[in-house]
Write a protein that holds these residues in place. Structure first.
Motif, PDB file in Angstrom:
ATOM      1  N   SER A 143      -1.628  -0.384  -9.898  1.00  0.00           N
ATOM      2  CA  SER A 143      -0.541   0.288  -9.181  1.00  0.00           C
ATOM      3  C   SER A 143       0.707  -0.571  -9.079  1.00  0.00           C
ATOM      4  O   SER A 143       1.306  -0.690  -8.019  1.00  0.00           O
ATOM      5  CB  SER A 143      -0.983   0.715  -7.779  1.00  0.00           C
ATOM      6  OG  SER A 143      -2.088   1.552  -7.868  1.00  0.00           O
ATOM      7  N   HIS A 144       1.080  -1.214 -10.182  1.00  0.00           N
ATOM      8  CA  HIS A 144       2.317  -1.995 -10.158  1.00  0.00           C
ATOM      9  C   HIS A 144       3.537  -1.100 -10.088  1.00  0.00           C
ATOM     10  O   HIS A 144       4.577  -1.498  -9.587  1.00  0.00           O
ATOM     11  CB  HIS A 144       2.422  -2.862 -11.407  1.00  0.00           C
ATOM     12  CG  HIS A 144       1.582  -4.079 -11.317  1.00  0.00           C
ATOM     13  ND1 HIS A 144       1.780  -5.008 -10.342  1.00  0.00           N
ATOM     14  CD2 HIS A 144       0.543  -4.506 -12.049  1.00  0.00           C
ATOM     15  CE1 HIS A 144       0.886  -5.962 -10.485  1.00  0.00           C
ATOM     16  NE2 HIS A 144       0.120  -5.677 -11.512  1.00  0.00           N
ATOM     17  N   GLY A 145       3.420   0.066 -10.671  1.00  0.00           N
ATOM     18  CA  GLY A 145       4.522   1.013 -10.586  1.00  0.00           C
ATOM     19  C   GLY A 145       5.609   0.827 -11.627  1.00  0.00           C
ATOM     20  O   GLY A 145       6.576   1.571 -11.641  1.00  0.00           O
ATOM     21  N   GLY A 170       0.791  -1.224   0.000  1.00  0.00           N
ATOM     22  CA  GLY A 170       0.000   0.000   0.000  1.00  0.00           C
ATOM     23  C   GLY A 170       0.824   1.275   0.000  1.00  0.00           C
ATOM     24  O   GLY A 170       0.329   2.334   0.367  1.00  0.00           O
ATOM     25  N   ARG A 171       2.066   1.180  -0.373  1.00  0.00           N
ATOM     26  CA  ARG A 171       2.967   2.344  -0.407  1.00  0.00           C
ATOM     27  C   ARG A 171       3.850   2.289  -1.656  1.00  0.00           C
ATOM     28  O   ARG A 171       5.045   2.574  -1.576  1.00  0.00           O
ATOM     29  CB  ARG A 171       3.866   2.362   0.828  1.00  0.00           C
ATOM     30  CG  ARG A 171       3.171   2.680   2.123  1.00  0.00           C
ATOM     31  CD  ARG A 171       2.717   4.108   2.159  1.00  0.00           C
ATOM     32  NE  ARG A 171       2.236   4.487   3.480  1.00  0.00           N
ATOM     33  CZ  ARG A 171       1.434   5.524   3.683  1.00  0.00           C
ATOM     34  NH1 ARG A 171       1.021   6.260   2.684  1.00  0.00           N
ATOM     35  NH2 ARG A 171       1.054   5.817   4.898  1.00  0.00           N
ATOM     36  N   THR A 172       3.236   1.915  -2.744  1.00  0.00           N
ATOM     37  CA  THR A 172       4.009   1.802  -3.983  1.00  0.00           C
ATOM     38  C   THR A 172       4.672   3.130  -4.328  1.00  0.00           C
ATOM     39  O   THR A 172       5.744   3.152  -4.930  1.00  0.00           O
ATOM     40  CB  THR A 172       3.096   1.352  -5.141  1.00  0.00           C
ATOM     41  OG1 THR A 172       2.263   0.292  -4.669  1.00  0.00           O
ATOM     42  CG2 THR A 172       3.897   0.847  -6.313  1.00  0.00           C
ATOM     43  N   SER A 173       4.019   4.211  -3.909  1.00  0.00           N
ATOM     44  CA  SER A 173       4.558   5.540  -4.214  1.00  0.00           C
ATOM     45  C   SER A 173       5.979   5.711  -3.702  1.00  0.00           C
ATOM     46  O   SER A 173       6.736   6.515  -4.229  1.00  0.00           O
ATOM     47  CB  SER A 173       3.665   6.601  -3.598  1.00  0.00           C
ATOM     48  OG  SER A 173       3.437   6.296  -2.236  1.00  0.00           O
ATOM     49  N   GLU A 220      -1.984   6.636  -3.373  1.00  0.00           N
ATOM     50  CA  GLU A 220      -1.599   5.457  -4.144  1.00  0.00           C
ATOM     51  C   GLU A 220      -2.293   5.384  -5.500  1.00  0.00           C
ATOM     52  O   GLU A 220      -2.403   4.315  -6.091  1.00  0.00           O
ATOM     53  CB  GLU A 220      -1.891   4.161  -3.386  1.00  0.00           C
ATOM     54  CG  GLU A 220      -0.999   3.920  -2.191  1.00  0.00           C
ATOM     55  CD  GLU A 220       0.398   3.460  -2.600  1.00  0.00           C
ATOM     56  OE1 GLU A 220       1.329   4.206  -2.303  1.00  0.00           O
ATOM     57  OE2 GLU A 220       0.548   2.402  -3.213  1.00  0.00           O
ATOM     58  N   VAL A 260       6.097   3.916 -13.531  1.00  0.00           N
ATOM     59  CA  VAL A 260       6.766   4.975 -12.762  1.00  0.00           C
ATOM     60  C   VAL A 260       8.280   4.744 -12.774  1.00  0.00           C
ATOM     61  O   VAL A 260       9.070   5.681 -12.867  1.00  0.00           O
ATOM     62  CB  VAL A 260       6.230   5.018 -11.312  1.00  0.00           C
ATOM     63  CG1 VAL A 260       6.889   6.128 -10.516  1.00  0.00           C
ATOM     64  CG2 VAL A 260       4.718   5.178 -11.311  1.00  0.00           C
ATOM     65  N   ALA A 289       3.571   9.080 -11.945  1.00  0.00           N
ATOM     66  CA  ALA A 289       3.893   9.162 -10.521  1.00  0.00           C
ATOM     67  C   ALA A 289       2.680   8.669  -9.742  1.00  0.00           C
ATOM     68  O   ALA A 289       1.588   8.506 -10.294  1.00  0.00           O
ATOM     69  CB  ALA A 289       4.223  10.603 -10.142  1.00  0.00           C
ATOM     70  N   PHE A 290       2.887   8.429  -8.447  1.00  0.00           N
ATOM     71  CA  PHE A 290       1.762   8.105  -7.574  1.00  0.00           C
ATOM     72  C   PHE A 290       1.442   9.313  -6.713  1.00  0.00           C
ATOM     73  O   PHE A 290       2.356  10.002  -6.251  1.00  0.00           O
ATOM     74  CB  PHE A 290       2.109   6.935  -6.663  1.00  0.00           C
ATOM     75  CG  PHE A 290       2.160   5.625  -7.386  1.00  0.00           C
ATOM     76  CD1 PHE A 290       0.994   5.032  -7.835  1.00  0.00           C
ATOM     77  CD2 PHE A 290       3.362   4.995  -7.629  1.00  0.00           C
ATOM     78  CE1 PHE A 290       1.026   3.833  -8.519  1.00  0.00           C
ATOM     79  CE2 PHE A 290       3.403   3.796  -8.307  1.00  0.00           C
ATOM     80  CZ  PHE A 290       2.238   3.215  -8.752  1.00  0.00           C
ATOM     81  N   ASP A 291       0.157   9.547  -6.479  1.00  0.00           N
ATOM     82  CA  ASP A 291      -0.188  10.586  -5.520  1.00  0.00           C
ATOM     83  C   ASP A 291      -0.206   9.968  -4.112  1.00  0.00           C
ATOM     84  O   ASP A 291       0.061   8.775  -3.956  1.00  0.00           O
ATOM     85  CB  ASP A 291      -1.512  11.261  -5.890  1.00  0.00           C
ATOM     86  CG  ASP A 291      -2.708  10.330  -5.738  1.00  0.00           C
ATOM     87  OD1 ASP A 291      -2.554   9.243  -5.150  1.00  0.00           O
ATOM     88  OD2 ASP A 291      -3.795  10.694  -6.221  1.00  0.00           O
TER      89      ASP A 291
END
Ligand code: FAD
Ligand code: SF4
Lengths: 414, 69
Positions: free
Chosen positions: B12-14, A381-384, B30, B17, B25-27
């Motif tokens: 949201s695999h990223g 839950g923190r991929t950012s 998420e 990014v 980007a992610f906010d």
């Protein structure tokens, strides 16, 4: 370095297709042959332990995109059985001989089968391919009972999916916590907590010793080391993969739980020199990572198979000018509503720093170090936050540089 | 250049990014956010992001064909 005229890709899955797509995307128009043991069109594996098992609807084959540009010759449902690196020829199970001047080894892995005595009875499965997934899927639901052997990510996902369908699930793990070997105790305890909350029975510190069968011959219970037995009509053994390199016996390539590669993903021979025109990628390849001090690693991750396939194709086209392979490993798994994402090689760590730990909020952040240097990170839950870790790992890897790894003890030549 | 993300597919695999941090980007929640019209100079990165997305949620509109003579 002359670009090859004839490229043969062995293994028609993620890494092989990525190589084929890259060859065409770079404008290469030579003759391309893709050989695959499975009869199905190329498909993606991650959905097999997730939505294919978890959803009620009939699943569809999760197809992989095919290469664009001039047609490739597809030889599906046939396996490569021999490689002659001096004649530059691959022989298939039906006797076909394929001459190449570029070869991509992308045969992936087979599921590891249980060591416990004798052949497994009906009702015991492994999960690697589409047919396996359909067979397991048909045995899930309310009133059914499943034992998952192995608490890694694959086993944990199978357990989660089966539980979501109402199956009674027991997860058996030899270590003290699931996932501990790969990610450490905190992450293991975190996942075990989610599993128990979902109603999965987690049996750790015990191994499977045998399978008990009912009168009809099918599975009725799984026996464990502490003399207990868990009643179950189905068991899935999820003990990881064994690189599918059996067909390379006698090829002269250096095999050590995978095809040993140099930093350009060229397959090495017994004397340590690259075999002309041969590259390897994905779960069948063992690739030197700067993060691991130049040691060769098979990560078994989706993103790495994709990136290695592309890099291996670039090496075939451009030789060393393509540059060494240096993508930071990355991995994902979705468990009980927590989105786990990792970068780097957390299993190398001697220290794990927990920066956030919130099971209820499905959040987690752990940074991994080895001798003070960053080697990986795991989040839920923190991929950012991962992009920053990945950048840090990429620069750590760059400064470490890739030192040629000496073949480890036990390495044998195929 | 136009980049679109199918948010029904995105998990949201990223990977996008990682591949193209200037575009994706992610906010704080998420969610994936991205520039819809990045500079044409970033095409290669955008296409790499599209290729790396495990669920193929990223689409990059093809390059405008060179003006007819
Ligand atoms: C159920 C499951 C879930 C997964 N989930 C995730 C996940 O969530 N995240 C993640 O990062 N990774 C995941 N992975 C791992 C990821 O799918 C693999 O890393 C990836 O499939 C490796 O690709 P590959 O092309 O190297 O090998 P494979 O996908 O194994 O493909 C190799 C192909 O070669 C064929 N082959 C083998 N031998 C021969 C031969 N002699 N001749 C011809 N063909 C041959 C095989 O039949 C197979 O089709 C999962 C894997 C599985 C099995
Ligand atoms: S790679 Fe694909 S799934 Fe992942 S964040 Fe980007 S668009 Fe979403």
């Amino acid at each position: 370095m002359r670009a090859p005229h004839r490229v043969v890709v062995v293994g028609a899955s993620l890494a092989g297709l990525s190589a084929a797509r890259t060859l065409r995307a770079e404008g290469w128009t030579g003759s391309l042959t893709v050989v695959g043991a499975e009869p199905h069109l190329p498909y993606d594996r991650p959905p097999l332990s997730k939505e294919v098992l978890a959803r009620e609807e009939e699943p569809e084959l999760p197809r992989l995109p095919l290469p664009a540009g001039p047609d490739a010759r597809w030889l599906l449902g046939r396996r490569a059985v021999r490689l002659d690196t001096s004649e530059r020829r691959v022989t298939l199970s039906d006797g076909t001989g394929l001459a190449y001047d570029g070869l991509v080894i992308a045969t992936g892995a087979h599921a590891r089968t249980p060591r416990a005595g004798g052949p497994a009875p009906p009702g015991v499965f492994t999960l690697r391919g589409w047919d396996d997934a359909l067979a397991v899927r048909a045995r899930l639901g309310a009133g059914r009972s499943l034992v998952v052997v192995g608490g890694g990510f694959l086993g944990s996902e199978i357990a989660a999916a089966a539980r979501a369908r109402g199956t009674a699930v027991t997860l058996v793990e030899a270590a003290e916590q699931p996932l501990t070997r790969a990610l450490g105790r905190v992450a293991g305890a975190y996942v075990a907590g989610l599993q128990e909350e979902a109603g999965i029975t987690v049996r750790t510190g015990t191994r499977v010793t045998g399978f008990r069968t009912a009168l009809g011959g099918g599975l009725c219970a799984v026996e464990l080391t502490n003399a207990s037995a868990v009643p179950a009509d189905t068991a899935v053994v999820a003990l990881g993969g064994v690189p599918a390199t059996d067909w390379l016996a006698g090829s002269g390539l250096l095999l050590d739980q995978g095809v040993c590669c140099d930093p350009f993903l060229r397959a090495l021979r017994g004397d340590g020199s690259p075999a002309p025109g041969v590259v390897a990628a994905g779960d069948a390849a063992k690739v030197p990572y700067a993060l691991a001090g130049g040691s060769r690693v098979t990560t078994g991750h989706w993103a790495d198979a994709l990136a290695q396939g592309a890099a291996a194709a670039s090496t075939l086209l451009h030789g060393e000018t393509a540059g060494p392979y240096d993508t930071v490993p990355s991995f994902w798994a979705d468990l009980h509503g927590a989105r786990f994402r990792s970068v780097g090689l957390p299993s190398l760590a001697d220290e794990a720093t927990v920066l956030e730990h919130d099971p209820a909020g499905r959040r987690l952040e752990i940074a991994y170090h080895h001798r003070g240097s960053p080697v990986g990170a795991l989040t839920a839950g923190r991929t950012s936050r991962l992009a920053a870790y990945r950048a840090e790992l990429a620069s750590a890897a760059r400064s470490a540089g890739v030192c040629a790894a000496a073949p480890s003890a036990g390495t044998r030549t195929g | 250049m136009r980049v679109t993300v199918d948010m029904d597919l995105c998990q949201s695999h990223g990977q996008c990014v990682f591949a193209a941090p200037e575009i994706f980007a992610f906010d704080d929640e998420e969610n994936l956010v991205h520039q819809e019209h990045p500079d044409e100079a970033e095409r290669e990165q955008a296409e790499r992001a599209a290729a790396l997305c495990p669920v193929r949620a990223v689409t990059v509109a093809p390059a405008p064909s060179p003006a007819a003579p």
